[in-house]
Design an enzyme around this catalytic site. Sequence first.
Site: not given
Length: 472
Positions: A240-242, A244
């Site tokens: 996920s965006k977490r 990067g």
Amino acid sequence: MTIRTRFAPSPTGFLHVGGARTALFSYLHARANDGSFILRIEDTDIERSTEASIQAIMDGMNWLGLEWDEGPIFQTDRFPRYAEVIEQLKAEGEAYPCYCSKERLEKLREGQMEAGLKPKYDGKCRDMDPVDTPAGITPVTRFRNPLEGEVEWNDLVRGSITISNDELDDLVIARPDGSPTYNFTVVVDDMDMGISHVIRGDDHINNTPRQINIYRALDAEPPLFGHVPMILGEDGARLSKRHGAVGVTQYRDDGYLPEALLNYLVRLGWSHGDEEIFSIDDMVRLFDIADVNRKPSSFNTEKLNWLNQHWMRSLPAEQVAEALAWQFELLGIDTSTGPALADIVSVQAERVKTLKEMAEQSRMFYEDFEEFDANAAKKNLRPVSREPVEAIRAALEAIEEWTPENLHQAIIDTAETMGLNMGKIAQPLRVAVCGSGVSPSIDKTLWLVGKERCLKRIDMALEFIAKREAAT
Ligand code: GLU
């Protein structure tokens, strides 16, 4: 059988790594079987869909070279067709209006949850007598899911899957304003577009039995389905965006070659023996959806870097140079005068992991610097270096053909004449010409910097040494 696959993104963000891999598998399945690959934009969620996302998705696919044969087809252009099929289903008794209020449905849900049951519509309006139609309510339309039996399909990735109709409820296929919902539009589209193989993320696996029931109600043959497992981050959680995780065009801006990202993506979940290196042609030749792994795979940046380096070194330098040009542009470095970009590639490819690093470490070939790196200059541009630097300057000035070989020879000859080892010449020369102590081999460095710039910078170094001499 004519093979037709599609990639059907919802344009609510960038084309991220997971989406790109799904697109790649669908693309390869079509290409490997002389089929067609279709791009369909699922933009019915008008509030969340944006023009910018549509553009970003297409940019990402274009950059990766995932060319579609048909499309983009926009679902928002197809509302009349969806309305027509909804009417058809209603007329055939396969769909019905439902007047249940949100409050009732919420209460029903809570009750079922409290009783430890899976929440599910109870079919209140399913067999309602039209005379009981409540006034003043605009209904939703529900699909009449079979009450008995089961849905079975042979998933191309997961094998045989069976879901009992007990577990499915009567899905809403149109909202009160008539707008159709995802599970319904997908079926109408895949049917109308003659899609033979639906390859998509396994987050859709629960939708598949519902969709198969809708095909049956429409007397249409469902396509074959292959659900590809998710991609995990390096910590084992869903990517996920977490982590990067970003749009694929960010990889372009970070200095990755499309060949490297494609090679990396194809190996996330697919394998062919223990081979790691695949060009797009190899992939088309070897890809078989049946070889896609059932287990999730994890993203590994080091491996991506390794592949990027492999492709930077293996592709024709001219081709890599085109991608490198973009990096210089991002850094605002003017490369119109100076060495050919392909020459930079041939010298730097094995020294860096990305094209971004390559451009950053090649600034000195195009731009002069004002000052020498203080530490490198302190160590290498000392009064004792003056004579060797003067001698090599004279030797370089005399060179007519500015080639790495001639430059190499000039350094060897000068070192010999002065009775010094090569390093005593090369290291001050490197700092003089690059401004720092780090560069590719000295002969290649001088070659790339070019004669005129080299001599000018050596003069600057000699001035620096002279100042030091004067200060002692
Ligand atoms: N639009 C869906 C998504 O972006 C994909 C639908 C499908 O592949 O069936 O998740």
